[in-house]
Design an enzyme around this catalytic site. Structure first.
Site, PDB file in Angstrom:
ATOM      1  N   TYR A   1       0.850  -1.193   0.000  1.00 36.23           N
ATOM      2  CA  TYR A   1       0.000   0.000   0.000  1.00 36.23           C
ATOM      3  C   TYR A   1       0.880   1.235   0.000  1.00 36.23           C
ATOM      4  O   TYR A   1       1.912   1.269   0.681  1.00 36.23           O
ATOM      5  CB  TYR A   1      -0.908   0.030   1.235  1.00 36.23           C
ATOM      6  CG  TYR A   1      -2.341  -0.279   0.880  1.00 36.23           C
ATOM      7  CD1 TYR A   1      -3.039   0.570   0.032  1.00 36.23           C
ATOM      8  CD2 TYR A   1      -2.986  -1.406   1.360  1.00 36.23           C
ATOM      9  CE1 TYR A   1      -4.345   0.298  -0.336  1.00 36.23           C
ATOM     10  CE2 TYR A   1      -4.294  -1.681   1.009  1.00 36.23           C
ATOM     11  CZ  TYR A   1      -4.975  -0.820   0.149  1.00 36.23           C
ATOM     12  OH  TYR A   1      -6.257  -1.094  -0.212  1.00 36.23           O
TER      13      TYR A   1
ATOM     14  N   GLU B   1      -0.666   4.799  -0.399  1.00 33.22           N
ATOM     15  CA  GLU B   1      -1.505   5.991  -0.630  1.00 33.22           C
ATOM     16  C   GLU B   1      -0.711   7.248  -0.292  1.00 33.22           C
ATOM     17  O   GLU B   1       0.096   7.265   0.632  1.00 33.22           O
ATOM     18  CB  GLU B   1      -2.778   5.911   0.216  1.00 33.22           C
ATOM     19  CG  GLU B   1      -3.773   4.933  -0.371  1.00 33.22           C
ATOM     20  CD  GLU B   1      -5.004   4.746   0.475  1.00 33.22           C
ATOM     21  OE1 GLU B   1      -5.401   5.692   1.178  1.00 33.22           O
ATOM     22  OE2 GLU B   1      -5.563   3.641   0.427  1.00 33.22           O
TER      23      GLU B   1
ATOM     24  N   ASP C   1      -7.068  14.662 -23.780  1.00 31.55           N
ATOM     25  CA  ASP C   1      -6.968  13.224 -23.530  1.00 31.55           C
ATOM     26  C   ASP C   1      -6.251  12.627 -24.741  1.00 31.55           C
ATOM     27  O   ASP C   1      -6.840  12.470 -25.809  1.00 31.55           O
ATOM     28  CB  ASP C   1      -8.380  12.658 -23.377  1.00 31.55           C
ATOM     29  CG  ASP C   1      -8.392  11.148 -23.174  1.00 31.55           C
ATOM     30  OD1 ASP C   1      -7.357  10.508 -23.388  1.00 31.55           O
ATOM     31  OD2 ASP C   1      -9.470  10.624 -22.820  1.00 31.55           O
TER      32      ASP C   1
ATOM     33  N   THR D   1      -3.658   7.013 -21.401  1.00 26.61           N
ATOM     34  CA  THR D   1      -3.396   5.666 -20.927  1.00 26.61           C
ATOM     35  C   THR D   1      -1.970   5.335 -21.340  1.00 26.61           C
ATOM     36  O   THR D   1      -1.371   6.035 -22.166  1.00 26.61           O
ATOM     37  CB  THR D   1      -4.359   4.628 -21.542  1.00 26.61           C
ATOM     38  OG1 THR D   1      -4.362   4.805 -22.953  1.00 26.61           O
ATOM     39  CG2 THR D   1      -5.762   4.786 -21.005  1.00 26.61           C
TER      40      THR D   1
ATOM     41  N   LYS E   1      -1.794   1.904 -24.969  1.00 27.58           N
ATOM     42  CA  LYS E   1      -2.235   1.923 -26.378  1.00 27.58           C
ATOM     43  C   LYS E   1      -0.999   2.133 -27.264  1.00 27.58           C
ATOM     44  O   LYS E   1      -0.082   1.322 -27.222  1.00 27.58           O
ATOM     45  CB  LYS E   1      -3.307   2.994 -26.567  1.00 27.58           C
ATOM     46  CG  LYS E   1      -4.578   2.714 -25.733  1.00 27.58           C
ATOM     47  CD  LYS E   1      -5.677   3.699 -26.063  1.00 27.58           C
ATOM     48  CE  LYS E   1      -6.968   3.355 -25.346  1.00 27.58           C
ATOM     49  NZ  LYS E   1      -7.065   3.951 -24.011  1.00 27.58           N
TER      50      LYS E   1
ATOM     51  N   ARG F   1      -1.121  -1.714 -18.804  1.00 33.55           N
ATOM     52  CA  ARG F   1      -2.468  -1.134 -18.736  1.00 33.55           C
ATOM     53  C   ARG F   1      -2.533  -0.144 -17.574  1.00 33.55           C
ATOM     54  O   ARG F   1      -2.348  -0.522 -16.422  1.00 33.55           O
ATOM     55  CB  ARG F   1      -3.450  -2.289 -18.518  1.00 33.55           C
ATOM     56  CG  ARG F   1      -4.900  -1.968 -18.595  1.00 33.55           C
ATOM     57  CD  ARG F   1      -5.681  -3.231 -18.850  1.00 33.55           C
ATOM     58  NE  ARG F   1      -5.393  -3.719 -20.186  1.00 33.55           N
ATOM     59  CZ  ARG F   1      -5.938  -3.224 -21.306  1.00 33.55           C
ATOM     60  NH1 ARG F   1      -6.829  -2.265 -21.252  1.00 33.55           N
ATOM     61  NH2 ARG F   1      -5.593  -3.706 -22.482  1.00 33.55           N
TER      62      ARG F   1
HETATM   63  N1  DSN Z   1     -11.750   1.554 -24.706  1.00 30.22           N
HETATM   64  C1  DSN Z   1     -10.748   2.404 -25.312  1.00 30.22           C
HETATM   65  C2  DSN Z   1     -10.786   2.321 -26.792  1.00 30.22           C
HETATM   66  O1  DSN Z   1     -10.931   1.214 -27.283  1.00 30.22           O
HETATM   67  O2  DSN Z   1     -10.634   3.316 -27.473  1.00 30.22           O
HETATM   68  C3  DSN Z   1     -10.856   3.807 -24.867  1.00 30.22           C
HETATM   69  O3  DSN Z   1     -11.079   3.844 -23.509  1.00 30.22           O
END
Ligand code: DSN
Length: 490
Positions: free
Chosen positions: A82, A84, A259, A288, A291, A297
């Site tokens: 933990y 925090e 974003d 994120t 990607k 992730r």
């Molecule tokens: N679920 C993602 C996507 O496939 O674009 C975005 O959060």
């Protein structure tokens, strides 16, 4: 860039190539033996997942293949801790090693993206966006509200004053891109919490061209006067001019939040620079890490000095305890993204998307906006007489993994849809080049041309006999020439 140079530069990063295969194979075999001794079904599913990923054309625009270095980093005892709070300021004891992990991850993020401040704790993109929204509210509404009431902390307020301030926090406005034109559900879509915690309006794209119309966004912003202007997308196949978005935000006194989850790899790899790089223009940038950035992730936030103190309180403001094992893997992935090879990879993502779009266009398959200049294309499948759901299923039967996606003003709604979204980051990691993506377009068109809707159903379809096997075999040739984790054996 030649296909050969793309392949070698891409596969040398983080053990994606054969050079690390023996070490990674040993590590995974040992791990699977340990897992098998406790729950064999999970060991089996883990083996099968690799086999399935190896055996299909992964075109989901938001997915990728992380390096064994990134994947292995997630499987450690940092998961047990933990922590925090934030670096050097934790609500738990014995966080000295988590401090190192978080400091290294945020240092890489700041240097890679040229940002004054980075926050590596968000567990996902939605978490990152929620932290960002609350950081903006804390900076722009809560802090001045406290000052007005002569208080330093919310706990110092009377019940009545706190209620007044809480009402102010819940009475703010957000303007984001609509889901059907490519925005994300966290950008003010009513069913999502972002559409409930803010009064929201949505901007779309020009109905004729499919492109963002900055004058229309500016007009809407002048009328609506949002506290937050959100830019970024998950299914828009074009680049955004973030300098123009910042001008609009400044004119109406809004905070610009970008974003960049889908295209963070293209920013990191310097494909998007100048006005197309969100980081110098946005007050707060979220992403994120799994990607196009090709990490574990999770989520990440970059911010200006003004917003940094509020973002830094993301845990416990919004988040639970940080996933330290994932922050460690973010640090490794960000270190990989700082290598020169990552720039070649990012450029190949964009070049390959262009080849994929050209492959569709020359076969008369309709694309939203007529093409792409990022990492994805949005194929309008109505010309094949199909819904997105039917097209997605027929492609999956043939070994091609895509996802159905709404197109602007979609007549079939967000469930059945009329589009298929295809992205290049994952197959580019495998080493696919422009010719391979032209062949991918050919195979997709072959499947869709041989698929028929059944009656009036939006889900049922019939694939002509032999198509699935024929296309799967052709896909197999491309996959064999560009193996996933070459040399890795379980
Ligand atoms: N679920 C993602 C996507 O496939 O674009 C975005 O959060």
């Amino acid at each position: 860039m030649t296909a050969e140079s793309t392949t070698s530069s891409v596969s040398s990063v983080g053990g994606l190539g054969a050079a690390y295969a023996d070490t990674a194979s040993e590590a995974y075999r040992a791990a699977l033996r340990v897992i098998e001794s406790v729950e064999p079904r999970i060991a089996d599913a883990t083996r099968k997942e690799l086999a399935d990923q190896r055996d299909s054309l992964k075109l989901i625009a938001s997915e990728n293949y992380a390096s064994p270095a990134v994947l292995l980093t997630m499987g450690t005892w940092f998961s047990d801790k933990y922590a925090e709070g934030t670096i050097g300021h934790r609500f738990y004891a014995a966080c000295q090693n988590v401090d190192t992990v978080e400091a290294v991850a945020t240092e890489h993020a700041r240097e890679l993206f040229g940002a004054p401040y980075a926050y590596a704790q968000p567990h996902s993109g939605i978490d990152a966006n929620l932290v960002a929204y609350w950081a903006i509210l804390a900076t722009k509404v809560e802090a001045p509200g406290l000052a007005e009431l002569g208080a330093k902390h919310v706990n110092d307020l009377s019940e009545a004053d706190w209620e007044t301030l809480r009402n102010k926090l819940g009475n703010q406005r957000l303007l984001g891109m609509s889901l059907d034109t490519g925005g994300h559900l966290t950008h003010g879509f009513r069913p999502n919490i972002s559409g409930k915690m803010f009064h929201q309006r949505q901007y779309g794209t020009n109905p004729e061209t499919g492109f963002v119309d900055y004058d229309a966004v500016a007009a809407l912003a002048r009328e609506f006067k949002p506290l937050v202007l959100v830019a970024g997308y998950s299914a828009y196949p074009r680049r955004i001019n973030f300098a123009k978005m910042r001008e609009i935000a400044d004119e109406v006194g809004a905070t610009l939040m970008v974003d960049m989850a889908h295209f963070a790899g293209l920013v990191a790899g310097k494909v998007f620079t100048g006005d197309e790089d969100p980081v110098p223009h946005a007050h707060v940038t979220t992403t994120t890490t799994h990607k196009s950035l090709r990490g574990p992730r999770g989520g990440l936030i970059l911010a200006t000095e003004e917003y940094a103190p509020a973002v830094d309180k993301g845990c416990p403001m919004v988040l639970g305890g940080p996933l330290s094992h994932v922050m460690a893997a973010k640090a490794v992935a960000l270190a990989e993204a700082r290598q020169p090879e990552f720039r070649a990879y990012a450029q190949s993502i964009a070049d390959n998307a262009q080849a994929l779009a050209d492959g569709f266009t020359k076969r008369d398959a309709g694309l939203v906006t007529g093409g792409t200049d990022n990492h994805l294309v949005l194929l309008d499948v109505t010309s094949f007489g199909l819904t997105g759901r039917q097209a997605e299923s027929a492609l999956l039967d043939s070994g091609i993994v895509t996802n159905r996606n709404a197109i602007p003003a979609d007549p079939n709604g967000a469930w059945y849809t009329s589009g298929i979204r295809l992205g290049t980051p994952a197959l580019t990691t495998r080493g696919f080049g422009a010719d391979d993506f032209d062949r991918v377009a050919e195979l997709v068109v072959e499947v869709l041309s041989n698929t028929q809707a059944e009656g009036t159903s939006k889900a049922k379809y019939k694939l002509a006999d032999g198509t699935a096997d024929r296309v799967h075999a052709a896909a197999g040739e491309l996959l064999a020439a560009n193996p996933l984790y070459p040399g890795l054996t379980l």
